[in-house]
Motif scaffolding. Structure first.
Motif, PDB file in Angstrom:
ATOM      1  N   GLU A 303     -58.676  46.667  36.144  1.00  9.84           N
ATOM      2  CA  GLU A 303     -60.521  45.924  36.971  1.00  9.84           C
ATOM      3  C   GLU A 303     -61.564  46.952  35.695  1.00  9.84           C
ATOM      4  O   GLU A 303     -61.693  48.028  35.338  1.00  9.84           O
ATOM      5  N   GLU A 305     -64.194  47.204  36.142  1.00  9.89           N
ATOM      6  CA  GLU A 305     -65.013  48.002  36.513  1.00  9.89           C
ATOM      7  C   GLU A 305     -65.342  50.007  36.711  1.00  9.89           C
ATOM      8  O   GLU A 305     -65.286  50.493  36.437  1.00  9.89           O
ATOM      9  N   SER A 306     -63.948  49.630  36.496  1.00  9.95           N
ATOM     10  CA  SER A 306     -62.888  50.981  36.797  1.00  9.95           C
ATOM     11  C   SER A 306     -63.187  51.619  35.431  1.00  9.95           C
ATOM     12  O   SER A 306     -62.958  52.684  35.255  1.00  9.95           O
ATOM     13  N   LEU A 309     -66.336  52.571  34.527  1.00  6.67           N
ATOM     14  CA  LEU A 309     -67.267  53.711  35.342  1.00  6.67           C
ATOM     15  C   LEU A 309     -66.397  55.211  34.952  1.00  6.67           C
ATOM     16  O   LEU A 309     -66.815  56.376  34.253  1.00  6.67           O
TER      17      LEU A 309
ATOM     18  N   TYR B   3     -72.826  57.089  42.660  1.00  6.00           N
ATOM     19  CA  TYR B   3     -72.116  57.420  43.535  1.00  6.00           C
ATOM     20  C   TYR B   3     -71.736  58.993  43.906  1.00  6.00           C
ATOM     21  O   TYR B   3     -72.343  59.294  43.250  1.00  6.00           O
ATOM     22  N   PHE B  11     -62.550  59.978  42.144  1.00  8.04           N
ATOM     23  CA  PHE B  11     -61.862  58.353  41.016  1.00  8.04           C
ATOM     24  C   PHE B  11     -61.228  59.278  39.204  1.00  8.04           C
ATOM     25  O   PHE B  11     -60.239  58.807  39.351  1.00  8.04           O
ATOM     26  N   TYR B  57     -55.717  48.537  42.420  1.00  5.96           N
ATOM     27  CA  TYR B  57     -55.623  47.663  40.944  1.00  5.96           C
ATOM     28  C   TYR B  57     -57.432  47.491  42.558  1.00  5.96           C
ATOM     29  O   TYR B  57     -57.137  46.710  43.402  1.00  5.96           O
ATOM     30  N   GLY B  58     -58.217  47.810  41.764  1.00  4.09           N
ATOM     31  CA  GLY B  58     -59.956  47.349  41.698  1.00  4.09           C
ATOM     32  C   GLY B  58     -60.677  48.663  41.023  1.00  4.09           C
ATOM     33  O   GLY B  58     -60.148  49.018  40.403  1.00  4.09           O
ATOM     34  N   CYS B  59     -62.270  48.444  41.806  1.00  2.00           N
ATOM     35  CA  CYS B  59     -63.350  49.248  41.015  1.00  2.00           C
ATOM     36  C   CYS B  59     -62.917  50.738  41.158  1.00  2.00           C
ATOM     37  O   CYS B  59     -62.034  50.930  42.215  1.00  2.00           O
ATOM     38  N   GLY B  60     -63.226  50.899  40.895  1.00  2.00           N
ATOM     39  CA  GLY B  60     -63.602  52.614  40.703  1.00  2.00           C
ATOM     40  C   GLY B  60     -63.776  53.631  42.098  1.00  2.00           C
ATOM     41  O   GLY B  60     -62.938  53.951  42.976  1.00  2.00           O
ATOM     42  N   PRO B  61     -64.370  52.742  43.150  1.00  2.19           N
ATOM     43  CA  PRO B  61     -64.068  53.070  44.698  1.00  2.19           C
ATOM     44  C   PRO B  61     -63.688  53.018  45.645  1.00  2.19           C
ATOM     45  O   PRO B  61     -63.101  53.839  46.549  1.00  2.19           O
ATOM     46  N   ILE B  63     -60.191  53.190  44.231  1.00  2.00           N
ATOM     47  CA  ILE B  63     -59.208  53.843  43.821  1.00  2.00           C
ATOM     48  C   ILE B  63     -59.338  54.933  44.658  1.00  2.00           C
ATOM     49  O   ILE B  63     -58.563  56.004  44.837  1.00  2.00           O
TER      50      ILE B  63
END
Lengths: 385, 123
Positions: A303, A305-306, A309, B3, B11, B57-61, B63
């Motif tokens: 993803e 955005e990860s 970041l 964050y 993360f 699977y996804g954005c930083g938050p 994970i």
């Protein structure tokens, strides 16, 4: 201290030191209103008109054909709504990959009764001039196609599109925000009647931009008030900003060609370096017809955005191709229009290089990307690697 | 920073990330809004989650939330985990911005699903 690398120049750029220096007097002693007839006003007017002349010279157009605005979005709104308002009704041709400043303006006009055709693009993001030809109707009042796409960097064939549009005598608007001052823009040769350009993408200040309006183009004002900008855009001009934009254009005139070659080499070093180290990466955008400093990399099964970041924590600034707002992720409308599969589109990251970018910066980013993507994939239930 | 330090730490160094071979229970949750996906695996000993692993699977938050959730779940009674609240996950992360609240939702739901999976087969 963590190294800081800014690879988001398509979003905004640092103001060039020469630009700051040129602006300072207009934030200080030259504070008059350029519409005032006294000496204070005329000093400000001189700054304004010098900037206008510089920009006109750079674009090889008439000085009176330049209108200053508050940003690229306003320029796009003025061009599209201004032509629509002057005509009252009709049909507009645009593409599916335009900036939202054009797309949402067109959607607003549709709700007001205008008809709009949104042209498709090929897998590289190119608009086909033949599609433009086929889309034009007897009631078409405007064709608006961007010069280069901000997300993937693809440069559209505006010369060919311009020829098609001019043959039919229809006004042609080009959103040149991402190309102005980066690659040559041939206003006359491309048959452009309206060209949006911005300041903060080329090391000028934010909050100032412009619209070239070919003499004789029927365009109504969309904000009303005083007689500013030859009654095409009411409101006291942002004199320090405009002076800064003028200076930024002068600097770009000196640096543009060499900088484009340097950035193209660095951009290719970045994409080749990442591809050599990371499996399942694709470059989104046209392989050759692309902005010098723009590399849109798609990492499958991660993803975006990860990754953004992860890189931010390493001091590297890039931007995500998919935008997550309140838990809703929309893959980029540009990548969707290009037919990029969702599992690649969701992992799209845009790196846009600029004046300050060095080969060492690029090598550092390549080093950072590999472990970030590897770790994210290792923890991902959808990745096979 | 947008964050919290706890979120950034999870993360950067996710605890218990990766596949578990032959788990005693698995549970999955997907957040329809954005396609974020969390899958949890439990190794259960004497009714407790002796080992917890996740894939996400996804954005930083998301994970980070999965990592924090795996720590929260480890050692707890599986029956208790059936009622794991999303607020507990968010608290372990030191809070979430308003537009990233879904990270705790998807992780808590996946842990609850894994707990239900075990309970449905063993109780």
């Amino acid at each position: 201290m963590t190294r800081r690398v800014y690879l988001d120049h398509n979003a905004s750029t640092p103001v060039h030191p020469e630009v700051i220096e040129a602006m300072l007097p207009y934030l200080g002693e030259r504070y008059g209103n350029p519409s005032s007839i006294h000496a204070f006003g005329q000093e400000a007017r001189d700054g304004l008109e010098t900037a206008r002349e510089r920009i006109a010279r750079f674009l090889r157009v008439g000085k009176d054909e330049i209108v200053f605005t508050s940003g690229g979005t306003e320029s796009d709104n003025l061009a599209v709504k201004g032509v629509a308002a002057a005509r009252g009704s009709g049909h507009i041709v645009t593409s599916r990959i335009e900036h939202h400043a054009v797309l949402r303006t067109c959607q607003t006009l549709e709700r007001q009764g205008f008809a709009v055709t949104y042209l498709p693009v090929d897998e590289h993001g190119l608009v086909d001039p033949d599609d433009v030809r086929r889309a034009i109707r007897p009631d078409t009042i405007l064709v608006t196609v961007m010069h280069a796409n901000s997300e993937v960097g693809t440069i559209e064939p505006i010369e060919e599109i311009g020829r098609v549009v001019r043959e039919r005598g229809i006004p042609f608007h080009v959103d040149g925000v991402q190309t102005f001052g980066k690659v040559p823009v041939d206003v006359e040769g491309s048959g452009i009647d309206l060209l949006s350009f911005s300041s903060h993408k080329i090391y000028g200040p934010k909050g100032v931009a412009g619209l070239y309006v070919r003499k004789g183009t029927k365009m109504a004002a969309i904000q009303h008030g005083g007689e500013h900008e030859r009654r095409r855009r009411a409101g006291t001009e942002n004199v320090p900003g405009i002076v800064g934009l003028g200076k930024a254009v002068e600097v770009r005139g000196r640096e543009m060609t060499a900088e484009a070659a340097r950035l193209t080499a660095l951009r290719d070093r970045l994409t080749e370096g990442v591809r050599a180290r990371v499996p399942e990466v694709r470059v989104n955008g046209h392989p050759a017809r692309r902005l010098p400093g723009t590399a849109n990399l798609g990492f499958r099964h991660v993803e975006s955005e990860s990754i953004v970041l992860g890189l931010d924590l390493k001091g590297v600034a890039v931007s995500a191709g998919s935008a997550c707002t309140s838990g809703n992720v929309e893959p980029s409308h540009v990548l969707v229009a290009m037919g990029v599969p969702l599992d690649w589109a969701m992992g799209a990251v845009r790196c846009s290089l600029g004046r300050s970018t060095t080969a060492e910066d690029v090598d550092y980013v390549i080093e950072c990307v590999e472990p970030i993507v590897r770790k994210l994939r290792a923890a991902s239930p959808v990745a096979a690697v | 920073m947008r964050y919290s330090p706890a979120l950034i730490d999870h993360f950067r160094n996710p605890r218990n990330a990766g596949l578990m071979p032959s788990p005693d229970a698995t549970g999955e949750s997907e957040y329809a809004g954005c396609g974020d996906l969390a899958r949890f695996y439990l190794r259960v000993r004497a009714g407790r989650a002796a080992d917890v692993r996740f894939q996400t699977y996804g954005c930083g938050p998301t994970i980070a939330a999965a990592s924090a959730g795996s720590e929260l779940a480890t050692g707890r009674r599986v029956k208790e985990l059936m009622g794991l609240d999303r607020d507990a996950v968010e608290e372990a992360l030191g809070g979430l911005p308003p537009d990233r609240k879904h990270a705790a939702d998807v992780v808590a739901a996946a842990i609850r699903a894994a707990a239900r999976d075990w309970v449905s087969r063993h109780v």
